[in-house]
Design a protein around this motif. Sequence first.
Motif, PDB file in Angstrom:
ATOM      1  N   UNK A   8      73.595  23.505   2.768  1.00 11.18           N
ATOM      2  CA  UNK A   8      72.425  23.308   3.646  1.00 11.18           C
ATOM      3  C   UNK A   8      71.159  24.024   3.052  1.00 11.18           C
ATOM      4  N   UNK A   9      69.959  23.653   3.500  1.00  7.95           N
ATOM      5  CA  UNK A   9      68.644  24.442   2.946  1.00  7.95           C
ATOM      6  C   UNK A   9      67.987  24.736   4.324  1.00  7.95           C
ATOM      7  N   UNK A  10      67.353  25.895   4.379  1.00 14.78           N
ATOM      8  CA  UNK A  10      66.450  26.148   5.547  1.00 14.78           C
ATOM      9  C   UNK A  10      65.121  26.615   5.024  1.00 14.78           C
ATOM     10  N   UNK A  11      64.098  26.344   5.808  1.00 15.65           N
ATOM     11  CA  UNK A  11      62.701  26.890   5.159  1.00 15.65           C
ATOM     12  C   UNK A  11      62.233  27.584   6.433  1.00 15.65           C
ATOM     13  N   UNK A  12      61.686  29.133   5.796  1.00 10.92           N
ATOM     14  CA  UNK A  12      61.452  30.189   6.934  1.00 10.92           C
ATOM     15  C   UNK A  12      59.879  30.626   6.805  1.00 10.92           C
ATOM     16  N   UNK A  13      59.201  30.833   7.648  1.00  9.36           N
ATOM     17  CA  UNK A  13      58.149  31.420   7.765  1.00  9.36           C
ATOM     18  C   UNK A  13      58.295  33.034   7.022  1.00  9.36           C
ATOM     19  N   UNK A  14      57.296  33.627   6.404  1.00  5.30           N
ATOM     20  CA  UNK A  14      57.420  34.952   5.921  1.00  5.30           C
ATOM     21  C   UNK A  14      57.919  35.878   7.314  1.00  5.30           C
ATOM     22  N   UNK A  15      57.331  35.818   8.401  1.00  7.00           N
ATOM     23  CA  UNK A  15      57.552  36.597   9.293  1.00  7.00           C
ATOM     24  C   UNK A  15      59.087  36.616   9.817  1.00  7.00           C
ATOM     25  N   UNK A  16      59.764  35.589   9.508  1.00  4.32           N
ATOM     26  CA  UNK A  16      61.118  35.205   9.969  1.00  4.32           C
ATOM     27  C   UNK A  16      61.857  36.037   9.183  1.00  4.32           C
ATOM     28  N   UNK A  17      61.393  36.119   7.782  1.00  4.41           N
ATOM     29  CA  UNK A  17      62.271  36.810   6.702  1.00  4.41           C
ATOM     30  C   UNK A  17      62.216  38.430   7.020  1.00  4.41           C
ATOM     31  N   UNK A  18      60.861  38.533   7.586  1.00 10.73           N
ATOM     32  CA  UNK A  18      60.860  40.107   7.634  1.00 10.73           C
ATOM     33  C   UNK A  18      61.572  40.596   8.842  1.00 10.73           C
ATOM     34  N   UNK A  35      65.602  37.106   1.132  1.00  9.47           N
ATOM     35  CA  UNK A  35      64.908  36.806   0.048  1.00  9.47           C
ATOM     36  C   UNK A  35      64.800  35.312  -0.253  1.00  9.47           C
ATOM     37  N   UNK A  36      63.662  34.803  -0.807  1.00  4.42           N
ATOM     38  CA  UNK A  36      63.492  33.279  -1.249  1.00  4.42           C
ATOM     39  C   UNK A  36      64.499  33.131  -2.049  1.00  4.42           C
ATOM     40  N   UNK A  37      65.228  31.828  -1.850  1.00  7.31           N
ATOM     41  CA  UNK A  37      66.544  31.535  -2.796  1.00  7.31           C
ATOM     42  C   UNK A  37      67.589  31.814  -2.534  1.00  7.31           C
ATOM     43  N   UNK A  38      67.814  33.047  -1.517  1.00  6.62           N
ATOM     44  CA  UNK A  38      69.182  33.695  -1.231  1.00  6.62           C
ATOM     45  C   UNK A  38      69.891  32.527  -0.479  1.00  6.62           C
ATOM     46  N   UNK A  39      71.174  32.634  -0.567  1.00 10.49           N
ATOM     47  CA  UNK A  39      72.444  32.041   0.188  1.00 10.49           C
ATOM     48  C   UNK A  39      72.915  32.661   0.961  1.00 10.49           C
ATOM     49  N   UNK A  40      73.102  32.140   2.208  1.00 10.20           N
ATOM     50  CA  UNK A  40      73.822  32.787   3.362  1.00 10.20           C
ATOM     51  C   UNK A  40      74.978  31.955   3.537  1.00 10.20           C
ATOM     52  N   UNK A  41      76.100  32.690   3.557  1.00 13.44           N
ATOM     53  CA  UNK A  41      77.469  32.200   3.747  1.00 13.44           C
ATOM     54  C   UNK A  41      77.681  32.303   5.328  1.00 13.44           C
ATOM     55  N   UNK A  42      78.120  31.143   5.858  1.00 14.18           N
ATOM     56  CA  UNK A  42      78.597  31.093   7.420  1.00 14.18           C
ATOM     57  C   UNK A  42      80.251  30.741   7.332  1.00 14.18           C
ATOM     58  N   UNK A  43      81.003  31.587   7.383  1.00 15.26           N
ATOM     59  CA  UNK A  43      82.291  31.310   7.323  1.00 15.26           C
ATOM     60  C   UNK A  43      82.762  30.163   8.218  1.00 15.26           C
ATOM     61  N   UNK A  44      83.504  29.347   7.785  1.00 16.23           N
ATOM     62  CA  UNK A  44      84.512  28.561   8.868  1.00 16.23           C
ATOM     63  C   UNK A  44      83.427  27.401   9.394  1.00 16.23           C
ATOM     64  N   UNK A  57      61.695  30.999   1.681  1.00 19.77           N
ATOM     65  CA  UNK A  57      60.948  31.740   2.300  1.00 19.77           C
ATOM     66  C   UNK A  57      59.562  31.434   2.139  1.00 19.77           C
ATOM     67  N   UNK A  58      58.613  31.090   2.960  1.00 22.02           N
ATOM     68  CA  UNK A  58      57.305  30.905   2.392  1.00 22.02           C
ATOM     69  C   UNK A  58      56.552  32.193   2.103  1.00 22.02           C
ATOM     70  N   UNK A  59      55.457  32.089   1.163  1.00 22.65           N
ATOM     71  CA  UNK A  59      54.869  33.193   0.589  1.00 22.65           C
ATOM     72  C   UNK A  59      54.102  33.703   1.682  1.00 22.65           C
ATOM     73  N   UNK A  60      53.707  35.201   1.700  1.00 23.75           N
ATOM     74  CA  UNK A  60      52.844  35.828   2.582  1.00 23.75           C
ATOM     75  C   UNK A  60      51.283  35.562   1.951  1.00 23.75           C
ATOM     76  N   UNK A  61      50.595  35.579   2.942  1.00 25.06           N
ATOM     77  CA  UNK A  61      48.830  35.416   2.603  1.00 25.06           C
ATOM     78  C   UNK A  61      48.477  36.453   2.088  1.00 25.06           C
ATOM     79  N   UNK A  62      49.139  37.578   2.137  1.00 23.10           N
ATOM     80  CA  UNK A  62      48.558  39.023   1.364  1.00 23.10           C
ATOM     81  C   UNK A  62      49.406  39.593   0.427  1.00 23.10           C
TER      82      UNK A  62
END
Length: 388
Positions: free
Chosen positions: A150-160, A252-261, A281-286
């Motif tokens: 699956x894929x998810x799109x995150x705002x930069x703040x969510x990644x922080x 990080x952008x492109x990272x894969x997260x494994x959810x076991x089971x 992960x969306x880029x940060x404006x600055x």
Amino acid sequence: MAPQREWFEKDYYAVLGLQKGATEKEITRAYRKLAKQHHPDANAGNKDAEEKFKEVSAAYDVLGDAAKRKEYDEVRVMAASGANPFAGAGGFGGAGGAGGGFGGDGIHFETGDIGGLGDLLGNLFGGGRRRSQAGRQPGAGPRRGGDLEAEVHLAFDDAVRGATIAVQLTGAAPCHTCGGTGAAPGTVPQTCPQCNGAGTLAVDQGPFSFSQICPRCGGSGRVVEKPCPTCGGGGAETRTREVKVRIPVGVADGQRVRVKGKGTPGSNGGPPGDLYVTVHVAPHPLFGRKGDDLSLRVPVTFSEAALGAEVKVPTLDGSVTVRIPPGTASGKTLRVRGRGMPKAAAGAGDLLVTVDVVVPQSLSDEQRQAVEALAATEPGNPRAHLGV
Ligand SMILES: [Zn+2]
Ligand SMILES: [Zn+2]
């Protein structure tokens, strides 16, 4: 993992568009590409894509696992020689070649006694079927469910900060009516009366006695008297389900997260597969980002660069004062430790501040005089070493 009937019949390499000698990398790459292409999320209601997705998952389930792949390759060699214990209705229709060396009266064809083929059959008819679900996989032992992507799109703040994201998955899931048993509500699967739950029957054929998969229960040892109306007795249904995925801090952008089971449910008592979530992960404006470090370009004036200065720069969390040393060249990068991207474990990367010396587009009379006065004091030709 016991070999399956399908192993004799399906060329998993061809399913993934590969040759038999493909490397692990090639297998994984081919699988990801095809799984993405045929994923139910991208092909809602498309039965062909669903079938293809299942095929590709089944192929990768075997070829993506070194131990299973080895067994599979051995089975394919047997299959090529005509030894398919599943062929024909009566048992070992195709095993004549391999069994040809055994003669005499009343020999019990004990699986496990005949070298390579014996090991194979030993696996085929070995234990582990008792826990199966109402004969879904005829003759198969517990089988791990496939992995899902699956894929998810995150705002930069969510990644922080890290986040918990709900992911919708469409695919096989245990039937909600019967809980996966395949039996109608109020009933439970019964022990198979023909094999008494063993899943296999001893069958006499001339001088031989074979173990054969029980035709009544298909090897599961259990039968469903009244099939569940929702799944028709299969125990599985296609459903959209929601999985909460914990995205780690600093992802990080492109990272894969494994959810076991959280992949496809297993069958015959096998464990479920895993869910792999690719995070965008969306880029940060600055800030730019490289690993755990963040980068920032900071304009300074010529006088600040020449004389040195303390300048305030933003960070993810408030501002920080950076000391520009006297004589700092444009393009020089200063490191502010611990003010970069937070790390999943602890701490944070660094903030890399790159100095941009700004040259004024126009000068006032007063400024021009000052710069001319500066120029008058400057020593010689700074390009002398270029030889022109
Ligand atoms: Zn049976
Ligand atoms: Zn059901």
